[in-house]
Design a protein around this motif. Sequence first.
Motif, short mmCIF file in Angstrom:
data_model
loop_
_atom_site.label_atom_id
_atom_site.label_comp_id
_atom_site.label_asym_id
_atom_site.label_seq_id
_atom_site.Cartn_x
_atom_site.Cartn_y
_atom_site.Cartn_z
N SER A 193 -79.16 -49.24 91.43
CA SER A 193 -79.24 -47.85 90.93
C SER A 193 -77.99 -47.04 91.32
CB SER A 193 -80.50 -47.17 91.43
OG SER A 193 -80.54 -47.20 92.84
N GLN A 194 -77.34 -47.43 92.43
CA GLN A 194 -76.14 -46.68 92.86
C GLN A 194 -75.03 -46.76 91.81
OE1 GLN A 194 -77.81 -48.86 94.70
NE2 GLN A 194 -78.21 -48.02 96.73
N ASN A 211 -72.80 -62.30 93.81
CA ASN A 211 -74.13 -62.58 94.34
C ASN A 211 -74.83 -61.33 94.86
OD1 ASN A 211 -73.67 -65.22 93.78
ND2 ASN A 211 -73.32 -65.87 95.88
N ARG A 212 -74.04 -60.31 95.18
CA ARG A 212 -74.64 -59.05 95.66
C ARG A 212 -74.73 -58.02 94.52
NH1 ARG A 212 -72.50 -57.72 101.74
NH2 ARG A 212 -74.53 -56.74 101.88
N TRP A 213 -74.62 -58.46 93.30
CA TRP A 213 -74.74 -57.61 92.11
C TRP A 213 -73.77 -56.44 92.15
CZ3 TRP A 213 -79.19 -59.97 94.00
CH2 TRP A 213 -79.82 -60.80 93.11
N ILE A 214 -72.53 -56.74 92.53
CA ILE A 214 -71.51 -55.69 92.53
C ILE A 214 -70.75 -55.79 91.22
CG2 ILE A 214 -69.35 -54.93 93.63
CD1 ILE A 214 -70.54 -56.02 96.27
N SER A 215 -70.73 -54.71 90.45
CA SER A 215 -69.95 -54.79 89.21
C SER A 215 -68.91 -53.68 89.17
CB SER A 215 -70.87 -54.72 87.99
OG SER A 215 -71.58 -53.53 87.99
N GLY A 216 -68.91 -52.81 90.16
CA GLY A 216 -67.91 -51.74 90.19
C GLY A 216 -67.30 -51.64 91.57
N THR A 217 -66.05 -51.25 91.61
CA THR A 217 -65.39 -51.07 92.89
C THR A 217 -64.91 -49.62 93.01
OG1 THR A 217 -63.32 -51.80 91.92
CG2 THR A 217 -64.60 -53.45 93.16
N PRO A 218 -64.85 -49.06 94.22
CA PRO A 218 -65.24 -49.70 95.47
C PRO A 218 -66.76 -49.61 95.67
CG PRO A 218 -64.49 -47.49 95.91
CD PRO A 218 -64.34 -47.69 94.44
N THR A 219 -67.32 -50.65 96.27
CA THR A 219 -68.72 -50.62 96.67
C THR A 219 -68.77 -50.78 98.19
OG1 THR A 219 -69.58 -51.45 94.58
CG2 THR A 219 -70.94 -51.82 96.52
N PHE A 220 -69.51 -49.90 98.83
CA PHE A 220 -69.62 -49.94 100.30
C PHE A 220 -71.05 -50.28 100.69
CE2 PHE A 220 -66.46 -46.76 99.11
CZ PHE A 220 -65.38 -47.08 99.92
N GLY A 273 -75.90 -52.09 105.58
CA GLY A 273 -76.72 -52.72 104.55
C GLY A 273 -77.05 -51.84 103.36
N ARG A 274 -76.91 -50.52 103.48
CA ARG A 274 -77.24 -49.66 102.33
C ARG A 274 -76.01 -49.48 101.44
NH1 ARG A 274 -80.58 -44.02 102.65
NH2 ARG A 274 -82.14 -45.45 103.44
N ARG A 275 -76.26 -49.59 100.14
CA ARG A 275 -75.16 -49.58 99.17
C ARG A 275 -74.74 -48.17 98.75
NH1 ARG A 275 -74.46 -53.57 94.62
NH2 ARG A 275 -76.18 -54.61 95.67
N PHE A 276 -73.44 -47.96 98.65
CA PHE A 276 -72.87 -46.73 98.11
C PHE A 276 -71.74 -47.13 97.18
CE2 PHE A 276 -74.73 -45.80 102.18
CZ PHE A 276 -75.50 -44.67 101.92
N VAL A 277 -71.77 -46.62 95.97
CA VAL A 277 -70.75 -47.02 94.99
C VAL A 277 -69.80 -45.86 94.74
CG1 VAL A 277 -70.35 -47.90 92.66
CG2 VAL A 277 -72.36 -48.64 93.93
N GLY A 278 -68.51 -46.10 94.92
CA GLY A 278 -67.49 -45.09 94.63
C GLY A 278 -67.24 -44.17 95.82
#
Lengths: 215, 157
Positions: B33-34, A175-184, A188-193
């Motif tokens: 985008s991340q 539901n939060r459009w996460i398709s890769g891990t790790p996602t932080f 509230g701000r997203r950081f991937v990897g």
Amino acid sequence: MNRALKRRLGGLLLAVAASVASAYGARGFTGRVEMRIPAPAFRVMGSASAPIEIVEYSDFQCPACRAAEAPLRGALGLYGYKVRLVFRDDPLTTIHPWAFEAAVAAECAGRMGKFWPYHDMLYDNQGEWVSSKDPKVFFRSYAQKLGLKRKAFDSCLSSPEAASSVRSDMQQARNRWISGTPTFFINGRRFVGGNQFASLGIHWIDQILKKRNTP
Amino acid sequence: MSGSLGDWLGFLGRLAVGGALVAAGALKASAPSQEFAVVIDAYRIVSPGASLAIAAVLPWAELVVGFCLLLGDFTRPAAAAAGGLVASFVAALLSVKMRHMELPNCGCFGAAFHPSLGHALAMDAVLFILAYAAYSRGARLWSWDRWASGPARERHG
């Protein structure tokens, strides 16, 4: 402005509108209602009043998640009481065959009061159990090393409640459009990897603390 | 509708390049985008901050340029921009090849489809040629530009 240019600019507007529509169309609206179900207390580390909340969506079998542990642990050591960490499961079951079982095992250890040490053992020994034909042997041995009762741990591993808790996190990740891990998510701000976390994420934490005058 | 072989090639080039850019842009713009920034980071060409900025802008640029080509609006600038985008993709892929790096995903179509490095290079080379065809003859058949220029030019154009 002549008529030809007006028409061409109209076409450009149409192209922009079509771009927005196609991006949202590709995203898909169905079943993506964001619901914030709180994580179990044992998967939360730090004070509820901490100015920084890091929510990590992770997969115990993912090598990138293991690599991200170093900067994450570094940040926890650096910021101490100012950070609260919430762990969320997002086992990528299509590429990691044991990720779901590992998440259930950690969930069980958590229900028995040992989530964080078990979490660390799974990452620290990832190379050993991911290549095993029966990783449950390792999951049991880690539980034993932490002093968890074998029978209760085994019973939890096969219980629908532990699996259901992991599935609930997986649904939230979707539901939060996460398709890769790790996602932080840091406040509230997203950081991937791990790289994004270590560079941009830490910078973002510093910015928040500076704004709140919490050096 | 009549037209020379070159006009038809330009028209088909417009549709192919426009369609590819719209598909690539929509798949990337639909995800955070991340996530695309992680793929850009893997090329080790720009800093993480720049990766994030590129990841936020590039999918939308692909979409707008792609739809302009499909419509045939601002055809020549759009075809030139498409050629520039494709050339930059080729340069990035070649730099990976020259540095003997392994990419888990070229990032061409987001997370949906992962062509190999060789396939991505071949696809981009074909798209570049088609973008050139669209640039030189793309506005001559069924284009917004032609309609915008009015009926008089359409008769003689």
